[in-house]
Write a protein that holds these residues in place. Structure first.
Motif, PDB file in Angstrom:
ATOM      1  N   VAL A   1       0.630  -1.431  -0.433  1.00  0.00           N
ATOM      2  CA  VAL A   1      -0.175   0.321  -0.370  1.00  0.00           C
ATOM      3  C   VAL A   1       0.931   1.194   0.268  1.00  0.00           C
ATOM      4  O   VAL A   1       2.152   1.431   0.923  1.00  0.00           O
ATOM      5  N   THR A   2       0.614   2.578  -1.028  1.00  0.00           N
ATOM      6  CA  THR A   2       1.066   3.377  -1.280  1.00  0.00           C
ATOM      7  C   THR A   2       0.720   4.102   0.516  1.00  0.00           C
ATOM      8  O   THR A   2      -0.108   4.469   0.616  1.00  0.00           O
ATOM      9  N   SER A   3       1.258   4.678   1.410  1.00  0.00           N
ATOM     10  CA  SER A   3       1.203   5.814   1.967  1.00  0.00           C
ATOM     11  C   SER A   3       0.229   7.185   1.646  1.00  0.00           C
ATOM     12  O   SER A   3       0.881   7.222   0.699  1.00  0.00           O
TER      13      SER A   3
ATOM     14  N   VAL B   1      -1.219  -3.067   7.631  1.00  0.00           N
ATOM     15  CA  VAL B   1      -0.243  -3.025   8.450  1.00  0.00           C
ATOM     16  C   VAL B   1       0.722  -2.276   8.270  1.00  0.00           C
ATOM     17  O   VAL B   1       1.334  -2.336   7.413  1.00  0.00           O
ATOM     18  N   ARG B   2       1.010  -1.466   9.787  1.00  0.00           N
ATOM     19  CA  ARG B   2       2.577  -0.813   8.971  1.00  0.00           C
ATOM     20  C   ARG B   2       3.678  -1.293   9.563  1.00  0.00           C
ATOM     21  O   ARG B   2       3.802  -2.082  11.349  1.00  0.00           O
TER      22      ARG B   2
ATOM     23  N   LEU C   1      -9.824  -1.174   9.130  1.00  0.00           N
ATOM     24  CA  LEU C   1      -9.293  -1.889   9.785  1.00  0.00           C
ATOM     25  C   LEU C   1      -7.882  -1.785   9.917  1.00  0.00           C
ATOM     26  O   LEU C   1      -7.277  -2.104   9.084  1.00  0.00           O
ATOM     27  N   TYR C   2      -6.707  -1.663  11.287  1.00  0.00           N
ATOM     28  CA  TYR C   2      -5.189  -1.066  10.880  1.00  0.00           C
ATOM     29  C   TYR C   2      -4.828  -1.422  12.075  1.00  0.00           C
ATOM     30  O   TYR C   2      -5.630  -2.107  13.378  1.00  0.00           O
ATOM     31  N   ARG C   3      -4.053  -2.372  11.387  1.00  0.00           N
ATOM     32  CA  ARG C   3      -2.511  -2.514  13.363  1.00  0.00           C
ATOM     33  C   ARG C   3      -0.974  -1.724  12.583  1.00  0.00           C
ATOM     34  O   ARG C   3      -0.588  -1.989  11.557  1.00  0.00           O
TER      35      ARG C   3
END
Length: 386
Positions: free
Chosen positions: A58-60, A217-218, A114-116
Motif C-alpha cells: 500500500v502506498t502511504s 498493517v504498518r 481496520l489497522y494494525r
C-alpha cells in the motif's frame, strides 16, 4: 499495563483445550512484548488468526517527509488551519518526528479501515468530538480529553460520531505509565497523579461476522494490506496485562508546590526517548513571594512540543498562542513567558490557572513534518523581542 484483566470466556489454565459449542477448538493467540519476557495477553478466537488469503503493498496516503529544524528556531503551528483528507489513520498529517516517535494531527468524521501498527504503541489524544474505538479486545467509547493507549500489533478501527480531532503519538516502542509511579509489582503508588480506577478498558468481547476482511498493517518496511479469511473481531475472551485503555486528562491530579514546579510533575506516560505530560487547571504557587508563572528555561537535552487544548494561557499572551496551537521549543533555545507576563500575573494576584495542554518532550531532536510546515506562524520566533 499495571494490572490483570479478564474479559469474556477463558479456560481455567493457559494453553489447554478450550472448545467451542460445536466441539471445535478456539484458536489461542498470545500477544506479548519483548520476546515472551514482558507483558502479554491471551486471546481466544473463533477462527484462525493466521488465515490470510491475500497481501498487497500500500502506498502511504500521507506525506512522511521530515526536515531538520534549521535554522534552529522556536516554532508555532496552528492545527486549526489544517484540513485533513481521510480518516483518523489515513488522514494523519505529520507534524514532527525522529527515530523514537512520530507526532501527527488528524480531523475526520469517517470510519477508518481496520489497522494494525506493528512498529510500536500509539497514544491518541482526542482533542474534540466523540469516537468509538473498536479492537480485537473489545470497544472503548471515547471523547474529548481522552488518551487512548494502543499496544503494538492491536487490530483496531476508529468510528467517529461526527467530526473528531486528534493528536496521534506513534512510538517506536512501548508507552507506559512512568516507573516512579508504580510499585515493583506494577501497582500505582499513593503519590501517583492517577491510578487504576481512572483507566477505562474494554468491558466485554466484541465480535463481528465477515469474510475476506482487509487490514492495513504498518511495519518498518512500509504499509501492507492483508486480507483475512474471517473477520479478526472474533475473540470470545482474553486475559492478561496487555490491552488498550483510555485515560481522561481531567482525571490527572496536578501536583503543586509553594514555588513553580517543573514539567516532570505533569508527566503522564513515558516512551522510548520521550515523555508525555498533562497540564491541567490547578492552584498556582502559594509562597508569599512566588512568581506564579514558568521561569525562563533551556532544554539542553530535549525538544518541547506543547499542544494547547483548553483554558487561558496568561504566560503566552501576545505570542499568538491559542487553543489548537502547538509550540515547539527546541534544545539550544531558551524559552519562557512573554514580555510583561510575569509582572502582569503578580499584579493580578492570580490564585489558579485554567490552562490545559498536552506536552511531548523528545530526547532527540524533533524534525519537522509537512503538516506542521503548512500551518506555521512565521512571526512566532521574534515575539519575545517585541
Amino acid at each position: 499495563m499495571p494490572y490483570y484483566r479478564v474479559v469474556g470466556e477463558v479456560p481455567r489454565k493457559r494453553h489447554v483445550q478450550f472448545r467451542r459449542p460445536d466441539g471445535g477448538l478456539y484458536a489461542e493467540e498470545l500477544m506479548g512484548e519483548e520476546g515472551f519476557s514482558s507483558d502479554s495477553s491471551l486471546l481466544y478466537h473463533r477462527y484462525l488468526p493466521t488465515a490470510i488469503i491475500k497481501a498487497e503493498s500500500v502506498t502511504s496516503p500521507t506525506d512522511s517527509r521530515l526536515e531538520p529544524n534549521l535554522p534552529l528556531s522556536p516554532r508555532h503551528f496552528r492545527t486549526q488551519d489544517l484540513k485533513s483528507a481521510g480518516d483518523l489513520v489515513s488522514g494523519r498529517m505529520l507534524l514532527g518526528g525522529n527515530g523514537d516517535v512520530r507526532l501527527s494531527y488528524a480531523t475526520s468524521d469517517q470510519p477508518s479501515e481496520l489497522y494494525r501498527n506493528s512498529m510500536g504503541d500509539e497514544c491518541v489524544y482526542i482533542q474534540s468530538g466523540r469516537v468509538r474505538f473498536e479492537s480485537t479486545y473489545g470497544v472503548i467509547e471515547a471523547g474529548e480529553g481522552d488518551y487512548i493507549v494502543i499496544p503494538t500489533g492491536t487490530i483496531h478501527r476508529w468510528v467517529p460520531d461526527g467530526q473528531v480531532n486528534v493528536l496521534a503519538i506513534e512510538a517506536a516502542g512501548h508507552i507506559r505509565p512512568p516507573k516512579r509511579y508504580l510499585s515493583q509489582y506494577g501497582q500505582f503508588l499513593e503519590h501517583a497523579p492517577y491510578c487504576e480506577r481512572d483507566l477505562r478498558t474494554p468491558a466485554e468481547p466484541f465480535t463481528v461476522e465477515g469474510e475476506e476482511v482487509p487490514v492495513v498493517v504498518r511495519t518498518r518496511g512500509g504499509l501492507t494490506r492483508l486480507v483475512y479469511r474471517n473477520h479478526p473481531f472474533d475473540v470470545v475472551g482474553w486475559d492478561g496485562y496487555l490491552y488498550p485503555y483510555a485515560f481522561n486528562i481531567s482525571d490527572f491530579e496536578p501536583i503543586v508546590k509553594k514555588t513553580h514546579a517543573p514539567p516532570p510533575v505533569h508527566q503522564t506516560f513515558e516512551g522510548p526517548g520521550f515523555v508525555v505530560c498533562s497540564f491541567m487547571p490547578r492552584p498556582l504557587d502559594f509562597h508569599p513571594e512566588a512568581v506564579p508563572i514558568p521561569y525562563n528555561h533551556h532544554n539542553v537535552d530535549s525538544d518541547e512540543f506543547m499542544f494547547y487544548v483548553g483554558g487561558d494561557y496568561s504566560a503566552r499572551k501576545g505570542s499568538g498562542i491559542d487553543v489548537g496551537s502547538i509550540s515547539l521549543h527546541p534544545a539550544g533555545f531558551t524559552h519562557g513567558p512573554q514580555p510583561g507576563a510575569v509582572e502582569a500575573i503578580i499584579e493580578a494576584g492570580a490564585k489558579d490557572t485554567s490552562e490545559m495542554a498536552v506536552m511531548v518532550d523528545t530526547f532527540r531532536p524533533l524534525d519537522l513534518g509537512q503538516g506542521a510546515l503548512s500551518c506555521e506562524d512565521p512571526g512566532y520566533a521574534w515575539t519575545w523581542a517585541r
